[in-house]
Design a protein around this motif. Structure first.
Motif, PDB file in Angstrom:
ATOM      1  N   TRP A  92       0.868  -1.207   0.065  1.00  0.00           N
ATOM      2  CA  TRP A  92       0.109   0.166   0.112  1.00  0.00           C
ATOM      3  C   TRP A  92       0.906   1.208  -0.014  1.00  0.00           C
ATOM      4  CZ3 TRP A  92      -4.480   2.424  -0.732  1.00  0.00           C
ATOM      5  CH2 TRP A  92      -4.660   3.658  -0.073  1.00  0.00           C
ATOM      6  N   ALA A  93       1.787   1.239   0.894  1.00  0.00           N
ATOM      7  CA  ALA A  93       2.655   2.573   1.010  1.00  0.00           C
ATOM      8  C   ALA A  93       3.527   2.766  -0.337  1.00  0.00           C
ATOM      9  CB  ALA A  93       3.648   2.308   2.069  1.00  0.00           C
ATOM     10  N   LEU A  94       4.005   1.577  -1.156  1.00  0.00           N
ATOM     11  CA  LEU A  94       4.651   1.921  -2.289  1.00  0.00           C
ATOM     12  C   LEU A  94       3.971   2.215  -3.340  1.00  0.00           C
ATOM     13  CD1 LEU A  94       6.940  -1.535  -2.109  1.00  0.00           C
ATOM     14  CD2 LEU A  94       7.746   0.916  -1.830  1.00  0.00           C
ATOM     15  N   GLN A  95       2.656   2.608  -3.168  1.00  0.00           N
ATOM     16  CA  GLN A  95       1.838   3.481  -4.365  1.00  0.00           C
ATOM     17  C   GLN A  95       2.297   4.838  -4.469  1.00  0.00           C
ATOM     18  OE1 GLN A  95      -2.344   2.661  -4.193  1.00  0.00           O
ATOM     19  NE2 GLN A  95      -1.936   0.342  -3.566  1.00  0.00           N
ATOM     20  N   HIS A 133       5.756  -5.281  -8.072  1.00  0.00           N
ATOM     21  CA  HIS A 133       4.898  -4.540  -9.397  1.00  0.00           C
ATOM     22  C   HIS A 133       4.647  -3.091  -8.982  1.00  0.00           C
ATOM     23  CE1 HIS A 133       2.169  -4.799 -12.682  1.00  0.00           C
ATOM     24  NE2 HIS A 133       1.021  -4.172 -11.728  1.00  0.00           N
ATOM     25  N   GLU A 134       4.384  -2.722  -7.781  1.00  0.00           N
ATOM     26  CA  GLU A 134       4.229  -1.385  -7.363  1.00  0.00           C
ATOM     27  C   GLU A 134       5.656  -0.687  -7.640  1.00  0.00           C
ATOM     28  OE1 GLU A 134       1.729   0.283  -6.729  1.00  0.00           O
ATOM     29  OE2 GLU A 134       0.117  -1.231  -6.290  1.00  0.00           O
ATOM     30  N   LEU A 135       6.680  -1.176  -7.423  1.00  0.00           N
ATOM     31  CA  LEU A 135       8.190  -0.512  -7.765  1.00  0.00           C
ATOM     32  C   LEU A 135       8.198  -0.381  -9.292  1.00  0.00           C
ATOM     33  CD1 LEU A 135      10.325  -2.175  -5.167  1.00  0.00           C
ATOM     34  CD2 LEU A 135       9.426   0.212  -5.102  1.00  0.00           C
ATOM     35  N   LEU A 170       4.542 -10.824 -15.826  1.00  0.00           N
ATOM     36  CA  LEU A 170       4.729 -10.447 -17.064  1.00  0.00           C
ATOM     37  C   LEU A 170       4.323  -8.843 -17.014  1.00  0.00           C
ATOM     38  CD1 LEU A 170       2.699 -12.949 -19.017  1.00  0.00           C
ATOM     39  CD2 LEU A 170       4.732 -12.324 -19.496  1.00  0.00           C
ATOM     40  N   TYR A 171       3.512  -8.358 -16.320  1.00  0.00           N
ATOM     41  CA  TYR A 171       3.459  -6.954 -16.239  1.00  0.00           C
ATOM     42  C   TYR A 171       4.523  -6.263 -15.579  1.00  0.00           C
ATOM     43  CZ  TYR A 171      -1.045  -7.376 -18.750  1.00  0.00           C
ATOM     44  OH  TYR A 171      -1.934  -7.425 -19.784  1.00  0.00           O
ATOM     45  N   THR A 172       5.030  -6.935 -14.553  1.00  0.00           N
ATOM     46  CA  THR A 172       6.183  -6.261 -13.958  1.00  0.00           C
ATOM     47  C   THR A 172       7.279  -6.317 -14.885  1.00  0.00           C
ATOM     48  OG1 THR A 172       5.209  -7.261 -11.650  1.00  0.00           O
ATOM     49  CG2 THR A 172       7.599  -6.557 -11.935  1.00  0.00           C
ATOM     50  N   LEU A 173       7.457  -7.279 -15.588  1.00  0.00           N
ATOM     51  CA  LEU A 173       8.682  -7.314 -16.749  1.00  0.00           C
ATOM     52  C   LEU A 173       8.514  -6.154 -17.627  1.00  0.00           C
ATOM     53  CD1 LEU A 173       9.363 -10.903 -17.190  1.00  0.00           C
ATOM     54  CD2 LEU A 173      11.040  -9.295 -16.641  1.00  0.00           C
ATOM     55  N   GLY A 174       7.224  -6.055 -18.039  1.00  0.00           N
ATOM     56  CA  GLY A 174       6.769  -5.018 -19.082  1.00  0.00           C
ATOM     57  C   GLY A 174       7.028  -3.664 -18.746  1.00  0.00           C
TER      58      GLY A 174
END
Length: 501
Positions: A92-95, A133-135, A170-174
């Protein structure tokens, strides 16, 4: 001939979540109509792990102090049963981007997340993946580059685990690919292309769409023409991209749209498309357009224009290569059905259709004759006033037809064409007027007797006003000379026109 186009969740089911994400991405995909676009995607199963936050709301948490970030890191590092809860608070914080930067600067932060990401406890692994993923969604390059140690694990986990976990990887890689050349340079030797070639054979639409997203970001990188596209063409990716794309919306509109753009980026950034041509890309894309047009207007899926646009560009650019086109008049009918369907709500497709129509008629007499014999000229002329670019492209198509000779010019003049052209000579757009002058030159060259009608309808005066326009005066004067030198008596051409009228 025109050159190539170069142009980018709490309590919901997985399908509902994907639908919501596609709706959020609509504006981004629409922007990609006009130019290449790199954009990040964000998957969130819920947006409110913290007390007091509203479920599903687009709420960005306030930035944390360095001490608060350190407390979160220590929480996830402890081997207690509360570790999952600490990971949820961290996610949550990493948003917040300020918090992201403070977190990656902490010694051991990425190492701690990587350790949890590679753990054998599935629930902790998934939470750690969501934090990464947030990062990855950060717009700060240093945040993306801090994730370099985890890229090899992201690739490894694409071959197994749950569907949700695979999609998240996948979306983190993208997202990481978008932001950092360093990430891309690390992923290539780690084997991202072979891994994607394996993933694209998945039966799951969500995975296919994720593969398309990663691949589209790679193909838009500045180093893609020399370092990425050759690797893609040497793999099985092109044949599977065509397979998924040509399945159309039935196999999933999102995946089809992604792979259509992938093919577009390859075609417009790679000079030799022999691999795609050998795979039958032209007949496959032609068949797809025919299929899409056959669904209009009875069963037009929402968002279909987002697929039609890159398909038109792919086919148009492939047809710009000599000798690539087949001769199927149904393609012309399909184009005008698409135009009729989307003209009012999605006028940008007019330009895309006209680019393809131009490339079809540029060198091939078959399509010029087919356009006339199928009586599509009235529909084409209606597009003259859609926009400045549409005016130029319609005139260019008409020039392509007129270049073919006397018979084609007779058919054009029979329409009648001149009443449509003369008002264009008064436009304040030199490019459109110049193209109109070129068309009139071809018509009078092949049918000089038409000069009498041209003069009678006020064409002579319209030309005289351009004698003082530097970029138009030479062509305007040449046409005035042609009109003055035209024979006064009826000729065989005039007799033919009279017989046809």
């Amino acid at each position: 001939m025109w050159g190539r186009r170069r142009a980018r969740r709490g309590g919901h089911s997985a399908e509902q979540l994907r639908l919501q994400r596609r709706q959020r991405e609509a504006a981004l995909r629409k922007a990609r109509r006009q130019e290449q676009l790199v954009s990040k995607r964000l998957l969130r199963e819920d947006s409110a792990p913290e007390e007091g936050a509203q479920d599903g709301a687009d709420v960005v948490p306030d930035p944390l102090s360095e001490d608060e970030v350190l407390e979160l890191l220590r929480g996830v590092q402890r081997g207690s049963e509360d570790r999952k809860r600490w990971l949820g608070r961290l996610r949550w914080a990493l948003q917040n981007e300020d918090t992201q930067q403070k977190f990656v600067r902490l010694d051991g932060s990425i190492r701690a997340l990587t350790g949890l990401f590679t753990s054998s406890l599935a629930d902790l692994q998934l939470e750690a993946a969501r934090c990464l993923h947030e990062l990855s969604h950060s717009s700060v390059p240093t945040v993306a580059e801090a994730c370099l140690p985890v890229t090899s694990y992201l690739l490894t986990y694409l071959s197994g685990h749950s569907l949700e976990f695979t999609e998240l990887c996948l979306y983190t890689l993208g997202n990481l690919v978008v932001e950092s050349e360093a990430v891309r340079k690390q992923l290539l030797p780690q084997g991202i292309i072979p891994v994607l070639a394996s993933c694209i054979q998945s039966p799951h639409e969500a995975v296919l769409e994720g593969v398309g997203y990663v691949l589209s970001q790679l193909l838009q990188a500045k180093e893609a023409p020399t370092e990425i596209i050759p690797l893609v063409l040497d793999s099985v990716l092109p044949q599977h991209m065509l397979r998924v794309l040509c399945s159309g919306p039935r196999a999933g509109l999102g995946a089809a749209v992604e792979f259509a753009w992938c093919l577009h980026y390859i075609i417009c950034r790679h000079e030799d498309n022999v691999v795609l041509l050998a795979l039958g890309a032209v007949p496959a894309l032609t068949s797809l357009l025919l299929d899409l047009a056959s669904q209009i207007p009875q069963d037009t899926p929402e968002g279909l224009e987002l697929l039609v646009c890159p398909v038109l560009r792919c086919l148009s650019n492939l047809l710009a290569q000599t000798g690539c086109q087949g001769q199927d008049g149904r393609l012309l009918v399909a184009l005008f059905l698409i135009l009729q369907c989307f003209l009012q709500q999605h006028p940008f497709l007019v330009q895309e259709c006209l680019w393809l129509l131009n490339n079809l008629t540029a060198d091939d007499p078959f399509f010029c004759s087919a356009l006339l014999s199928l009586d599509l000229l009235p529909a084409l002329l209606q597009l003259l006033t859609c926009s400045q670019m549409a005016t130029v492209l319609v005139l260019t198509v008409l020039c392509n037809i007129a270049e073919k000779g006397v018979l084609q010019c007779q058919r054009l003049l029979q329409q009648p064409l001149l009443p449509h052209l003369l008002p264009l000579l008064t436009l304040p757009h030199p490019e459109a007027v110049g193209q109109c002058l070129e068309l009139l030159h071809l018509l009078l060259l092949h049918c000089p007797e038409a000069a009498a009608d041209f003069t009678r309808q006020g064409g002579h005066q319209a030309l005289e006003q351009h004698q003082s326009t530097p970029e138009l005066q030479e062509r305007a004067q040449a046409l005035l000379d042609m009109v003055r030198q035209s024979p006064g008596a009826p000729s065989a051409c005039q007799a033919t026109l009279a017989a046809l009228s």
